[in-house]
Enzyme design. Structure first.
Site, PDB file in Angstrom:
ATOM      1  N   HIS B  91     -12.133   5.908  10.890  1.00 51.39           N
ATOM      2  CA  HIS B  91     -10.527   5.868  11.282  1.00 51.39           C
ATOM      3  C   HIS B  91      -9.902   7.523  11.512  1.00 51.39           C
ATOM      4  O   HIS B  91     -10.341   8.097  11.078  1.00 51.39           O
ATOM      5  CB  HIS B  91     -10.754   6.034   9.401  1.00 51.39           C
ATOM      6  CG  HIS B  91      -9.066   5.822   9.069  1.00 51.39           C
ATOM      7  ND1 HIS B  91      -8.656   4.755   9.051  1.00 51.39           N
ATOM      8  CD2 HIS B  91      -8.303   7.214   8.958  1.00 51.39           C
ATOM      9  CE1 HIS B  91      -6.772   5.341   8.795  1.00 51.39           C
ATOM     10  NE2 HIS B  91      -6.603   6.390   8.798  1.00 51.39           N
ATOM     11  N   ASP B 170      -2.465  -0.161  -3.374  1.00 48.39           N
ATOM     12  CA  ASP B 170      -1.827   0.804  -1.857  1.00 48.39           C
ATOM     13  C   ASP B 170      -0.840   0.436  -1.344  1.00 48.39           C
ATOM     14  O   ASP B 170       0.237   1.051  -0.827  1.00 48.39           O
ATOM     15  CB  ASP B 170      -3.230   1.361  -0.965  1.00 48.39           C
ATOM     16  CG  ASP B 170      -2.772   2.319   0.413  1.00 48.39           C
ATOM     17  OD1 ASP B 170      -2.547   3.061   0.316  1.00 48.39           O
ATOM     18  OD2 ASP B 170      -2.264   1.434   1.792  1.00 48.39           O
ATOM     19  N   ARG B 177       6.273   4.918  -1.037  1.00 48.71           N
ATOM     20  CA  ARG B 177       5.898   6.500  -0.107  1.00 48.71           C
ATOM     21  C   ARG B 177       7.301   6.687   1.171  1.00 48.71           C
ATOM     22  O   ARG B 177       7.179   7.244   1.512  1.00 48.71           O
ATOM     23  CB  ARG B 177       4.659   7.130   0.228  1.00 48.71           C
ATOM     24  CG  ARG B 177       3.836   7.321  -1.162  1.00 48.71           C
ATOM     25  CD  ARG B 177       2.412   6.716  -0.918  1.00 48.71           C
ATOM     26  NE  ARG B 177       1.916   8.473  -0.104  1.00 48.71           N
ATOM     27  CZ  ARG B 177       1.312   8.224   1.010  1.00 48.71           C
ATOM     28  NH1 ARG B 177       0.389   7.109   0.942  1.00 48.71           N
ATOM     29  NH2 ARG B 177       1.101   8.876   1.803  1.00 48.71           N
ATOM     30  N   SER B 192      -5.258   6.656   0.555  1.00 53.99           N
ATOM     31  CA  SER B 192      -4.692   5.477   0.493  1.00 53.99           C
ATOM     32  C   SER B 192      -5.605   5.041   2.097  1.00 53.99           C
ATOM     33  O   SER B 192      -6.023   4.144   1.574  1.00 53.99           O
ATOM     34  CB  SER B 192      -3.928   5.931   1.316  1.00 53.99           C
ATOM     35  OG  SER B 192      -3.381   4.672   1.930  1.00 53.99           O
ATOM     36  N   LYS B 196      -9.051   2.232   0.900  1.00 47.56           N
ATOM     37  CA  LYS B 196      -8.817   1.155   2.161  1.00 47.56           C
ATOM     38  C   LYS B 196     -10.532   1.296   2.452  1.00 47.56           C
ATOM     39  O   LYS B 196     -11.111  -0.295   3.249  1.00 47.56           O
ATOM     40  CB  LYS B 196      -7.609   0.621   2.389  1.00 47.56           C
ATOM     41  CG  LYS B 196      -6.318   0.148   2.147  1.00 47.56           C
ATOM     42  CD  LYS B 196      -4.954   0.447   3.461  1.00 47.56           C
ATOM     43  CE  LYS B 196      -4.747   1.715   4.129  1.00 47.56           C
ATOM     44  NZ  LYS B 196      -3.895   2.573   4.674  1.00 47.56           N
TER      45      LYS B 196
END
Lengths: 454, 454
Positions: B91, B170, B177, B192, B196
């Site tokens: 990620h 999320d 948010r 978050s 995921k």
């Protein structure tokens, strides 16, 4: 204070971020936020994030004044210029047994200053002026603005509830604060109180900021901070504002509960009543009359208040106001016409000694448990129930002597209230070393009263 | 991690107040809040106040892990146990020209580790993996979980978008948010991302945390804080997690824009491409292969990656994945089959010297202006437009030499993009005294890699 053009558009997210990062919002940003929220153009979820940012980051004095001003101007500002007398009101941050408003409105009006009083209901452990007034059979607190103005002209005082026209932004913001943990911010409290009070069209305001176990601000430093904030905000908005930091470490007076408090109000207006309540009423009335311009010192205002009580004119004024607002004036002269609970129960001392303290929040909560207050906004109130304290801090007690009487209608509630009330009394072997003063300090920033002794 | 019984009721207001006052929330409180919000039992306005309190008060490590876990378990956690290979994902926190995901998925899969990659779209100045993939004609990122699992078994890698089944909490929290100024909290970002990613059913995760002018975390200290938070959270949840703090002070590679980035991905998979992009891909692939257990060091992983590229197997794997997901595999071998902008415009240097810096956020914004990214979530993206950088930091330039080429479809957009792009290049008289390293540091907490050199 020039209005920002309506066409000037801000973005809620930018205003939230600026406050979140500790920045100082401009008057334009605050006005825009308040007006757009009141119109329904900004959703609750953005305003609640902003409220939490204000809670944790605080506000500069200019921001607090801008917020107050925007909330004030979100609705109608009463024009009482057709009334020649000065208009002065009093606001209390709330406590247990605090029924001074009901004494002050007729007392100060009888002495020649107009009192346009818009009050609230009880919530949590504290009582509310409207609930107390409604203990008088027939008394109507829901007058229109036009009726309010007529009553003020005729009688010099009038006591009503919040109307839809006044500070709608506060109503919407308060409801949101209540469910988002953002009630206890001094900046938001200041703006809420001052916007509503200054919308009454008053010339001056006396603030009674409570401190101690029965107050919202338990610590004197917190009460002082809020008081200074409100005085400065009022000054920035061109009003004379004085704040008295007063004691709420034990209940005020001896009676707690709506009809019982009306009884004690009548006692004071007759020249009697418990010493602390009478003293505080005279002090606050002294300030109101001084700011109202009918006397040239607070001391002279207190003296005049005593005369107005002694002459019976204060009680007459109360009777007149009750009658004008649809209440039964016979209840003033015959307390048996007020609602009365069916049963009594006493709380006695288990030992000899002296009352060291009375935990006021527990006493207030005991009254709520009896049905005399609200746990939730939608609860109804039983005007007849309540508590009478027979001993106050410093009093000597013997084992078996009665500390308090509970007036109740439902037995299980009485048992729970008794348990709490018993706990609220601390009995010590010797008298308390020092007693807390009734008036802790006076905060007055405008030149005429700055540093003045009273 | 035992679940709190559903019958255990908390009150939103109490949870808000506790966080507001700096308290540490229990796992039970956090689970309750996340689940009740996802179900719709708590209104947005309470959760936004809580989010702002979290933003300003922060969270303890145990709270962050509990939040991640609750969000993860708000939806489906993929069960990929029927796939024998280890499952490893990567990620990136996002940057300009960051197309490493498109290289890594086929490269690592070709080397024997399964890559189940669920990615996002571009927002603001940064691009998004899904937008880049969709530049390939026919490529479908909207597979069901069942299709995703089948493709993974067959091909070893699959790249899709967020599905409704994964971490619904999320999705709801992120939307809130986004409009309440609570995006940039490291605790909320961590929860978050990690919720995921860990819902993908992976064994290990490599995090590419960007720092510099084109990153969300401009300062290295902020990037490090977030990286440590994510690594520790992953560890608390029983996964191997490594974070690389990498440079995003200038765009990664030379091509920015969706179809152009696919071209550069193919260049790398063919063994070419710009040095920085190739290096970062090899480094990240080395870590993924090491965590995936097919090599015993990061160095061996890098070496294996080079071999897989040289043999053509990485590009074959990319072609296979594109075909499996409905894309036109001929676009891999003939870039003319990718969308192409109609016009070109160059940006040249006005003086002799050296490129001192390239402000990445401005380059990213220039691409958004061309139509290659989104200013708002609902915007569509033009895959054909973009920017090719001919010079990077440290390169010598002569007056009149081309710094970058703009590929555009609409002239007014091109003019604005050119202005911004011109400003983004700083030309100095001498070469930069020091160049920023590509990899700033590695944060790995689990025992097998702690302190390991690479």
């Amino acid at each position: 204070m020039s209005a920002t053009p309506a066409s000037h558009a801000f973005r809620a997210i930018d205003v939230i971020r600026k406050k979140r990062d500790g920045g100082e919002l401009s008057r334009g940003e605050i006005e825009w936020l308040v007006n757009a929220y009141t119109r329904g153009d900004i959703p609750d979820y953005q305003v609640s994030a902003w409220l939490m940012a204000v809670f944790l980051r605080g506000m500069a004095r200019a921001e607090t004044a801008a917020l107050t001003d925007a909330m004030l101007r979100s609705g109608e500002v009463l024009d009482l210029s057709s009334i020649a007398q000065r208009k002065v009101d009093k606001h209390s941050t709330g406590g247990v047994g605090d029924k001074t408003s009901l004494v002050l409105a007729p007392l100060v009006a009888a002495a020649g200053v107009t009192v346009p009083m818009i009050s609230g209901r009880g919530l949590g452990h504290t009582g509310g002026t409207l609930d107390k007034l409604e203990a008088i059979p027939g008394f109507n607190v829901n007058l229109s603005v036009a009726q309010f103005r007529r009553a003020l002209k005729k009688c010099g005082c009038c006591m009503i509830g919040q109307t839809a026209e006044i500070a709608p932004a506060d109503r919407k913001l308060y409801a949101l604060r209540d469910v988002t943990g953002t009630v206890e911010s001094p900046y938001l409290i200041c703006a809420s109180i001052m916007s509503k009070k200054l919308a009454e069209g008053i010339d001056a305001l006396v603030l009674d900021v409570k401190t101690g176990s029965g107050a919202f601000m338990k610590k004197e430093s917190e009460a002082t901070f809020l008081a200074e904030l409100m005085v400065e905000t009022g000054e920035r908005m061109g009003k004379k504002v004085v704040a008295l930091i007063t004691d709420m470490d034990q209940p005020l007076g001896c009676m707690i509960g709506n009809a019982l408090e009306v009884v004690e109000v009548i006692d004071v207006l007759r020249g009697g009543g418990p010493r602390d309540l009478r003293e505080l009423c005279l002090e606050l009335a002294g300030w109101m009359l001084h700011l109202g311009g009918v006397v040239d010192s607070v001391a002279a205002g207190k003296k005049k208040s005593e005369e107005v009580i002694a002459s019976g004119r204060a009680l007459d004024k109360f009777r007149q106001m009750v009658e004008l607002q649809g209440g039964d004036p016979r209840a003033i002269d015959d307390p048996r016409k007020l609602p009365r609970a069916r049963h009594e129960l006493v709380v006695w001392s288990s030992k000899n000694g002296y009352v060291a303290s009375i935990q006021s929040e527990q006493v207030g909560t005991a009254c709520v448990i009896l049905g005399g207050g609200r746990e939730r906004k939608e609860d109804s109130v039983d005007p007849s129930v309540g508590i009478v304290l027979h001993k106050k801090v410093g009093d000597a007690v013997s084992a078996g002597e009665v500390l308090a009487t509970i007036y109740y209608n439902e037995k299980p509630r009485a048992a729970r209230a008794r348990e709490l009330l018993t706990k609220s009394f601390q009995i010590a072997d010797s008298p308390p070393a020092e007693t807390r003063p009734l008036i802790h300090k006076v905060i007055a920033s405008y030149p005429a009263t700055r540093g003045e002794k009273n």
